[in-house]
Write an enzyme that holds these catalytic residues in place. Structure first.
Site, mmCIF file in Angstrom:
data_model
loop_
_atom_site.group_PDB
_atom_site.id
_atom_site.type_symbol
_atom_site.label_atom_id
_atom_site.label_comp_id
_atom_site.label_asym_id
_atom_site.label_seq_id
_atom_site.Cartn_x
_atom_site.Cartn_y
_atom_site.Cartn_z
ATOM 1 N N ASP A 1 12.912 -92.170 -69.421
ATOM 2 C CA ASP A 1 13.949 -91.320 -68.844
ATOM 3 C C ASP A 1 14.943 -92.124 -68.021
ATOM 4 O O ASP A 1 14.672 -93.240 -67.585
ATOM 5 C CB ASP A 1 13.334 -90.215 -67.967
ATOM 6 C CG ASP A 1 12.299 -90.750 -66.975
ATOM 7 O OD1 ASP A 1 12.573 -91.777 -66.333
ATOM 8 O OD2 ASP A 1 11.218 -90.148 -66.855
ATOM 9 N N GLN B 1 11.731 -97.938 -62.997
ATOM 10 C CA GLN B 1 11.448 -99.355 -62.738
ATOM 11 C C GLN B 1 12.680 -100.154 -62.354
ATOM 12 O O GLN B 1 12.571 -101.163 -61.655
ATOM 13 C CB GLN B 1 10.783 -99.982 -63.967
ATOM 14 C CG GLN B 1 9.425 -99.379 -64.292
ATOM 15 C CD GLN B 1 8.773 -100.020 -65.494
ATOM 16 O OE1 GLN B 1 9.447 -100.607 -66.345
ATOM 17 N NE2 GLN B 1 7.464 -99.907 -65.588
ATOM 18 N N ASP C 1 0.957 -97.266 -68.621
ATOM 19 C CA ASP C 1 2.234 -96.879 -69.210
ATOM 20 C C ASP C 1 3.396 -97.671 -68.616
ATOM 21 O O ASP C 1 4.373 -97.964 -69.309
ATOM 22 C CB ASP C 1 2.466 -95.380 -69.012
ATOM 23 C CG ASP C 1 1.597 -94.532 -69.925
ATOM 24 O OD1 ASP C 1 1.042 -95.079 -70.892
ATOM 25 O OD2 ASP C 1 1.466 -93.314 -69.669
ATOM 26 N N GLY C 2 3.307 -98.024 -67.334
ATOM 27 C CA GLY C 2 4.384 -98.802 -66.725
ATOM 28 C C GLY C 2 4.567 -100.155 -67.385
ATOM 29 O O GLY C 2 5.696 -100.612 -67.595
ATOM 30 N N TYR D 1 7.810 -87.838 -65.652
ATOM 31 C CA TYR D 1 8.497 -87.165 -64.542
ATOM 32 C C TYR D 1 9.044 -85.808 -64.972
ATOM 33 O O TYR D 1 8.974 -84.816 -64.234
ATOM 34 C CB TYR D 1 9.611 -88.079 -64.049
ATOM 35 C CG TYR D 1 10.236 -87.732 -62.723
ATOM 36 C CD1 TYR D 1 9.716 -86.748 -61.893
ATOM 37 C CD2 TYR D 1 11.365 -88.428 -62.285
ATOM 38 C CE1 TYR D 1 10.303 -86.456 -60.672
ATOM 39 C CE2 TYR D 1 11.957 -88.153 -61.069
ATOM 40 C CZ TYR D 1 11.424 -87.160 -60.263
ATOM 41 O OH TYR D 1 12.013 -86.882 -59.054
#
EC number: 2.7.1.23
Length: 309
Positions: A164, A262, A89-90, A206
């Site tokens: 987010d 990030q 996902d990152g 998160y």
């Protein structure tokens, strides 16, 4: 190669792609062989293949990628019909922020752990490509957040986020205090470890860990989820996606704002973080048979029976 639907701020359909970019997890050398095999397969099907530059720099140390064009995200946005992302996902989050302004759809091949956004298992990668190339994947548009940080009335930073935007206390143990305004109306003064402002896509990240609700990606809402609030009455709330949100830092020793976990920016007392729905969307292409709730059931292990000794 895609049909843009201005009413939905995204793509209503797509046709067979002729140019595909491959984006990989930069520091994950184990995807090298998968990326090379995928590039070979697409090339044999008559597809022009680009490989994202930083991906090629890292993966090229393991396998030979010299036969394919390497380019940056700007060139991918200008020339690619879609991008296939190999990673977790990152990696998808990074690609989405970089390509959303170019309206390049994304397909995710899961090389990570959970993979809420990467639908295709690595072992199924090549068998799914025929459906993708024949136009049988289903498009789904996801909203992004647009944020700007102002200091003394001047903009000092801006960015987008697919999951987010988090304003928190930073490395110092003391709580952060800020004021929350929605559409110019004062809502509350919050003392906490921070606040998560989440899209529906980010509601399983998160936000979920902090007790926020899971939002179906088709919803047009934004979740505001306090992190360990001093007052237990400060609960998560959902606001409409056309809302203007403003956070004013009142008191903090080391406040920070994070975009998708990030990109991080240090804040100062008195700074304002303004958020709204971005004018850009990102289009995910899902394989035939994809179901959001089936994905949740699998990833979150709903209805799993305990295994015996």
């Amino acid at each position: 190669m895609q049909e843009f639907d201005p009413m939905n701020r995204g793509f209503a359909s797509y046709r067979s792609p002729r140019t595909i970019a491959l984006v990989g997890k930069y520091h994950s050398l184990e995807i090298a062989e998968s990326l090379r095999r995928l590039a070979e397969y697409l090339y044999e099907r008559g597809v022009s293949v680009f490989i994202e530059r930083e991906t090629a720099e890292h993966i090229g140390k393991i396998v030979d990628l010299s036969r394919w064009v390497t380019c940056g995200f700007n060139d991918i946005g200008a020339h690619a019909d879609l991008a296939i992302v190999l990673g977790g996902d990152g990696t998808m989050l990074n690609a989405a922020r970089r390509l959303a302004r170019y309206c390049v759809p994304l397909v995710g091949v899961n090389q990570g752990r959970l993979g809420f956004m990467t639908d295709i298992a690595r072992d199924d990668m090549l068998t799914c490509m025929d459906d993708l190339l024949d136009g049988r994947f289903a498009p789904e548009n996801r909203m992004l957040l647009a944020a700007e940080v102002t200091r003394d009335g001047k903009e000092v930073a801006s960015n987008m986020a697919l999951n987010d935007v988090v304003v928190d206390k930073g490395a110092i143990g003391r709580m952060i205090e800020f004021e929350l305004f929605i559409d110019g109306e004062f809502i509350y003064n919050l003392r906490s470890d921070g606040l998560i402002v989440s899209t529906p896509t980010g509601s399983t990240a998160y936000s979920m860990s902090a007790g926020g609700p899971i939002l179906n990606p088709t919803l047009t809402g934004i979740a505001l989820v306090p992190l360990c609030p001093h007052a237990l009455s400060n609960r998560p709330i959902i606001v409409n996606d056309n809302t203007d949100i403003e956070l004013r830092i009142v008191n903090a020793d080391d406040p920070r704002v994070h975009f998708d976990g990030q990109v991080t920016l240090d804040l100062e007392r008195g700074d304002c973080v303004r958020l709204r729905r971005s004018e850009h969307t990102i289009c995910f292409l899902h394989p035939p048979g994809y179901s959001y709730f089936a994905m949740l059931r699998q990833k979150l292990q709903w209805s799993e029976r305990p295994k015996g000794p």
